[in-house]
Design an enzyme around this catalytic site. Sequence first.
Site: not given
Length: 615
Positions: A2, A27, A73, A99-100, A488, A492, A495, A511, A610
Site C-alpha cells: 500500500c 503501490r 492493495w 502498509n504491511g 521475462e 510482461k 502482467e 517435451h 509495484k
Amino acid sequence: MCGIVAYIGEKEAYPILINGLKRLEYRGYDSAGIALQNGSLRIYKKKGKVQELIDHLDGKDLKGNAGMGHTRWATHGKPDDTNAHPHWSDNHRLTIIHNGIIENYAVLKKALEKEGINFHTETDTEVLVNLIDFIQEKNKLPLEEAVRVALNKVIGAYAIVVMDANEPNKLVGARKASPLVIGIGENEGEFFLASDATPIVEHTKRVVYLNDEEIAVVGPDTGLQIKTIGNKVTTPDVQELDMELEKLEKGGYDYFMAKEIDEQSQTIADAMRGRLNAAEGWVRLGGLEEHINRISRADRFIIVGCGTSWHSGLIGEYLFEELARIPVEVEYASEFRYRNPVLSEKDVVIALSQSGETADTLAALELAREKGALLYGIVNSVGSSIARITDSGSYIHAGPEIGVASTKAFTGQVTLLSMMAISVAYKRGTLSKSYYQRLLNELELIPAKVEEVLNTCKAKVEYIAAEIKDATNALYLGRGYNFPVALEGALKLKEISYIHAEGYPAAEMKHGPIALIDENMPVIVIATNKSAYEKIASNVQEVKARKGMVIAVVNKGEEVISQMADYTIEIPDTVDPLTPLLSVIPLQLLSYHIAVLRGCDVDQPRNLAKSVTVE
C-alpha cells in the site's frame, strides 16, 4: 504494498495528500482514503482509484493543516469502502494508515473483543488502531508511548501513521519491514511522511529514512523525535534526496510504461557512468571493489529475487558461470527463506530488487546473514531497506519506475550484473585480455544499440501486436542467455494484457508445450544466439510444421530464420552475453502495444502492485 502519505504543518494538507496519493498509486489501487485534522478528525474513503476518491470528496470539508492518506492493495478484507484506509478506533478518537500485515491480529482481536471493543471491518489494521487506543486509555499514555507499547505486542510487518483527535499537533509514524520516509519541510514544524520519496520530492529534499522498529513523532510542538520500540532515543540521519520531479511525470506519454521503455538507452548509460571506460580498459563498481577479494574467492554465488528480478538473476547465473567460472544458484526469495538452504561464510548472496523493499528478499537476506554469507544488493531505490541491510552493493540509477510492469529496472539490473561478472572474471583471470576488452567495448555500445532498436522496430512491433492481440495463449522460446528473456517476455504479456503466456527453453518445447501449438498460437522466438543458431532454426521449423505462428527476434541481416518466420524483428548484433539487453526491448514493446489494443490499464494492471512489501 500500500501507499501512505501524511503531512503536518502550516499549509493545507489536502492538496499535498491527494497529489501524494496520485504518486503512490502504483503501490496499490483497490481503494483510497484520507483523514484530515481541523478541530476534529474526519475520514473520507472510497473503493477504486484515487480519482474516484477525488470525485467522492466534491463538496466535502477538506480544511486542515494535518492529515494522512492511503492507497490500498488489499490483503485482509475485500476491496470496498468499509475496508479502505484510514481506519478509526472504536471510539473514533484515533485513526491509522498502514502498509504491511499484522500476523497475530486474530489473537489480538479476540482479546480486545473481550474488553468490549467493537470491530467494523475485516482488516488487521483496525485491530492495531484499537490496540493502541486500548493501551492509551488504560494507561493514560501520550500517543507515541501507546504506539510503542502496542508495537511490542505485534507480530508482522508495518509502516504506520497514527493521529489522535485529542493531540492535533502531532503525527506518530513507525516501521518494521515496510518502508517509511520522513520529509523535513522548509518551515519550522512542517513534516511529511510517506512510503517512499515520490510524494515528498516536490516539497523538500531533506529526508530521514526510518529504520526497522523505530517510532517517529513529528509536529510543530515536538519537532522530529525518534526512538526505538525498546524506548532508546536515536539521532535522525538527515539525507539529501537525489530525485528529479520531472522523472515522476509522464512527459507527454500516454503511460509511464511507454516512457520507461523509451528511457532505457539513457538509464543503461546511467548505470555505467563512471563505472566503465572501454578506451582505458577498466570496469569498476565501488561496492564490489570494497569486497573484491572475498567475492572473487567465493565458493558460490546465490542470487535471490522475485518476479522480473528473478529473471535478471538467471541471466546473472549465465554471466558469472561462463565468464568468472563461479557456481551460481538462482532462488526465488519466497522459497529460499523457507527451505533451510545450505549456506556458509564462503558464499556470496546477491539480492536483486527494484524497490529495495521486497519482503521475501529482505527475509532471505536475514537468513543469509545468520549463516555468515556476504550480502550484496543491486537495487534502484537509494536509502531502501535492502541497501541498508547488505554488506555492500550497487545502485542501478534507473530513476523512479512508476509502471507496475518492470522494464528499465530489468535492463538496469542486467547491466550491473554484466559489469560485476566482467570485473570478477578479470580479477580471477578467467577471461583473455582480448575478450575482456571486447566485452567492455560492446557493453559501452549497448545504450546506442538500444536506441537503435527503439527507433527501428516500434512500427513493426505495433503491427504484429494488432495481428495477435486476440490470442488467448502465447509461447516464448529462447536458448542460453535468451531463455530468461523468454520468461521475462511471457511475464510482461501476462502482467499487462492478461493473455496466458509461458516462457520455455527452446529445446524443451518438444517435451510438452509443442502439444499446444496450432494456427492460433503465437510463438515468439528469441533467435539471436550465435552459439546455438542452427538448433534454434530447427526449433522454428518444428513450430511451423505444426502450423504455429512464429514471431522471431533476430540479428540484423539474418536470412534463414527470417525466411521461415511469419514476422521478424531485427536487433543490432552484439556478443552473446549482452544480447538480453537488446532482445528484451521488442518483447516489452509487444506486451505494451497488445495491452493498449486490448483496452487494459497498462500502468496499473489488475490485482498487482509495484512494491511487494508483504509476503
